[in-house]
Design a protein around this motif. Sequence first.
Motif, PDB file in Angstrom:
ATOM      1  N   LYS A  45       0.795  -1.150  -0.342  1.00 21.20           N
ATOM      2  CA  LYS A  45       0.308  -0.097  -0.190  1.00 21.20           C
ATOM      3  C   LYS A  45       1.259   1.422   0.448  1.00 21.20           C
ATOM      4  N   PRO A  46       0.326   2.134  -0.665  1.00 20.14           N
ATOM      5  CA  PRO A  46       1.185   3.574  -0.328  1.00 20.14           C
ATOM      6  C   PRO A  46       1.110   4.262   0.979  1.00 20.14           C
ATOM      7  N   LYS A  47       2.716   4.583   1.219  1.00 19.57           N
ATOM      8  CA  LYS A  47       2.943   5.305   2.581  1.00 19.57           C
ATOM      9  C   LYS A  47       1.880   6.410   2.780  1.00 19.57           C
ATOM     10  N   PRO A  48       1.588   6.465   3.954  1.00 19.00           N
ATOM     11  CA  PRO A  48       0.327   7.333   4.719  1.00 19.00           C
ATOM     12  C   PRO A  48       0.949   8.935   3.441  1.00 19.00           C
ATOM     13  N   ARG A  49      -0.004   9.787   3.212  1.00 20.34           N
ATOM     14  CA  ARG A  49      -0.438  10.989   2.530  1.00 20.34           C
ATOM     15  C   ARG A  49       0.572  10.503   1.155  1.00 20.34           C
ATOM     16  N   GLY A  50       1.002   9.677   1.018  1.00 22.53           N
ATOM     17  CA  GLY A  50       1.688   9.207  -0.363  1.00 22.53           C
ATOM     18  C   GLY A  50       1.429   8.449  -1.290  1.00 22.53           C
ATOM     19  N   ASP A  51       1.862   8.424  -2.355  1.00 29.56           N
ATOM     20  CA  ASP A  51       1.146   7.434  -3.564  1.00 29.56           C
ATOM     21  C   ASP A  51       2.244   6.236  -4.357  1.00 29.56           C
ATOM     22  N   LEU A  52       1.364   5.463  -4.501  1.00 28.77           N
ATOM     23  CA  LEU A  52       2.296   4.206  -4.933  1.00 28.77           C
ATOM     24  C   LEU A  52       1.518   4.012  -6.293  1.00 28.77           C
ATOM     25  N   PRO A  53       2.551   4.667  -7.690  1.00 32.85           N
ATOM     26  CA  PRO A  53       1.779   4.252  -8.657  1.00 32.85           C
ATOM     27  C   PRO A  53       2.427   2.643  -9.507  1.00 32.85           C
ATOM     28  N   PHE A  54       1.614   2.213  -9.556  1.00 28.40           N
ATOM     29  CA  PHE A  54       2.046   0.914 -10.548  1.00 28.40           C
ATOM     30  C   PHE A  54       0.758   0.588 -11.434  1.00 28.40           C
ATOM     31  N   ASP A  55       2.091   0.121 -12.526  1.00 28.55           N
ATOM     32  CA  ASP A  55       0.678  -0.387 -13.959  1.00 28.55           C
ATOM     33  C   ASP A  55       0.829  -2.211 -13.698  1.00 28.55           C
ATOM     34  N   PHE A  56      -0.732  -2.011 -13.672  1.00 23.42           N
ATOM     35  CA  PHE A  56      -0.867  -3.501 -13.397  1.00 23.42           C
ATOM     36  C   PHE A  56      -0.230  -4.660 -14.602  1.00 23.42           C
ATOM     37  N   ASN A  57      -0.367  -3.900 -15.894  1.00 25.55           N
ATOM     38  CA  ASN A  57      -0.726  -5.238 -17.184  1.00 25.55           C
ATOM     39  C   ASN A  57       0.834  -4.741 -17.904  1.00 25.55           C
ATOM     40  N   GLY A  58       1.800  -3.539 -17.313  1.00 23.99           N
ATOM     41  CA  GLY A  58       2.900  -3.223 -17.432  1.00 23.99           C
ATOM     42  C   GLY A  58       2.820  -3.290 -18.385  1.00 23.99           C
ATOM     43  N   SER A  59       2.609  -2.264 -19.153  1.00 26.81           N
ATOM     44  CA  SER A  59       2.314  -1.186 -20.512  1.00 26.81           C
ATOM     45  C   SER A  59       3.056  -0.340 -20.697  1.00 26.81           C
ATOM     46  N   GLY A  60       3.055   0.252 -19.561  1.00 31.19           N
ATOM     47  CA  GLY A  60       4.011   1.221 -19.603  1.00 31.19           C
ATOM     48  C   GLY A  60       5.682   0.995 -18.991  1.00 31.19           C
ATOM     49  N   ASP A  61       5.788   1.968 -17.659  1.00 29.22           N
ATOM     50  CA  ASP A  61       7.206   2.361 -17.969  1.00 29.22           C
ATOM     51  C   ASP A  61       7.074   2.223 -16.111  1.00 29.22           C
ATOM     52  N   ILE A  62       6.061   2.283 -15.673  1.00 28.23           N
ATOM     53  CA  ILE A  62       6.194   2.342 -14.296  1.00 28.23           C
ATOM     54  C   ILE A  62       5.825   0.263 -13.896  1.00 28.23           C
ATOM     55  N   ASP A  63       6.739  -0.384 -13.138  1.00 29.69           N
ATOM     56  CA  ASP A  63       6.438  -1.427 -12.190  1.00 29.69           C
ATOM     57  C   ASP A  63       6.638  -0.876 -11.273  1.00 29.69           C
ATOM     58  N   LEU A  64       6.572  -2.657 -10.042  1.00 35.22           N
ATOM     59  CA  LEU A  64       6.526  -2.588  -8.700  1.00 35.22           C
ATOM     60  C   LEU A  64       7.501  -4.202  -8.816  1.00 35.22           C
ATOM     61  N   ILE A  65       8.499  -3.709  -8.074  1.00 39.72           N
ATOM     62  CA  ILE A  65       9.185  -4.360  -7.247  1.00 39.72           C
ATOM     63  C   ILE A  65       9.113  -4.815  -6.090  1.00 39.72           C
ATOM     64  N   VAL A  66       9.111  -6.167  -5.540  1.00 38.66           N
ATOM     65  CA  VAL A  66       8.165  -6.546  -4.296  1.00 38.66           C
ATOM     66  C   VAL A  66       9.393  -7.816  -3.866  1.00 38.66           C
ATOM     67  N   ALA A  67       9.483  -6.523  -3.037  1.00 37.37           N
ATOM     68  CA  ALA A  67      11.243  -7.704  -1.082  1.00 37.37           C
ATOM     69  C   ALA A  67      10.845  -8.129  -0.519  1.00 37.37           C
ATOM     70  N   ARG A  68      11.500  -9.300   0.300  1.00 38.65           N
ATOM     71  CA  ARG A  68      10.997  -9.467   1.659  1.00 38.65           C
ATOM     72  C   ARG A  68      11.794  -8.024   3.061  1.00 38.65           C
ATOM     73  N   ARG A  69      10.756  -8.201   3.971  1.00 39.68           N
ATOM     74  CA  ARG A  69      11.086  -7.998   5.126  1.00 39.68           C
ATOM     75  C   ARG A  69      12.091  -7.711   5.395  1.00 39.68           C
ATOM     76  N   THR A  70      12.521  -8.493   4.901  1.00 36.13           N
ATOM     77  CA  THR A  70      14.150  -8.394   5.731  1.00 36.13           C
ATOM     78  C   THR A  70      15.240  -8.093   5.013  1.00 36.13           C
ATOM     79  N   CYS A  71      15.102  -7.381   3.981  1.00 32.40           N
ATOM     80  CA  CYS A  71      15.934  -6.685   2.362  1.00 32.40           C
ATOM     81  C   CYS A  71      16.254  -4.978   3.677  1.00 32.40           C
ATOM     82  N   PRO A  72      16.819  -4.881   3.833  1.00 34.79           N
ATOM     83  CA  PRO A  72      17.466  -3.626   4.719  1.00 34.79           C
ATOM     84  C   PRO A  72      16.884  -2.117   3.669  1.00 34.79           C
ATOM     85  N   ASN A  73      17.077  -2.348   1.914  1.00 32.01           N
ATOM     86  CA  ASN A  73      16.932  -1.814   1.320  1.00 32.01           C
ATOM     87  C   ASN A  73      17.294  -2.114   0.414  1.00 32.01           C
TER      88      ASN A  73
END
Length: 240
Positions: A45-73
């Motif tokens: 989800k987006p951070k409070p008062r933030g945006d999370l731009p995400f293209d479900f179809n992957g047809s544009g230039d914005i994608d979503l990468i998911v990391a494990r919670r243990t990934c520090p940065n």
Amino acid sequence: KSTEYYKKTVGWGKNVQKDYADWKWKVGMSFDILGVDQNKAYDIKPKPRGDLPFDFNGSGDIDLIVARRTCPNAFDLLEDFDLTICKASFDGKTFRIPNPHQTFAGKSTMEPNRCAVVESYVKHYVAPGDRYLRGMEASALASATVKKVRKDVPRAPFYRQLDLAATLPDRYDSDADWGRGSMMDDMVQAKHGAPVMFHNWTLKLINRLHKYQNRGIDVIGAPTIGDDVEIFELKFGMGM
């Protein structure tokens, strides 16, 4: 940020958990029995008062990468990408370009273990007569291929869930339509679905390789995959 496309991705991002993560990951790609808590693994989800731009179809230039919670940065996450050219980043202040001489020349290397797995998988994979193969037949096909791949690439760090699944008791019952022993049984899905998941993950690597090669990127040392090679996504149970 003023474009119509960006505004659409922000709207999609507000519903990414319900409309994307729940059915794509929580249902089909993780099992509690393999150590992944489906209720906590993907809370996107987006951070409070933030945006999370995400293209479900992957047809544009914005994608979503998911990391494990243990990934520090995010920079640690970049180091695990399959293609070096994809590790280029901009954090709002600094551009970071790995192997710039190759990157700006339209060249890239592929992470060695992934490269070796893809090459071996393509070599050993035998296409089924039915491209919509699913269930135990899909698991058997994937298992046979993975077994040969592991002989070729024994030290690749991608087999943990396969090994864990192999330790589970096999309670599959071909006569069971529902409940214990059926294809809906979590234990059956975890044990026999793991090879299918590995197959589909390898297919994603292959598709990504093709995508960048089709964009004109010279992936140095990448396995040669002939145009006659067809590898299809396999299905196991519900959502897979």
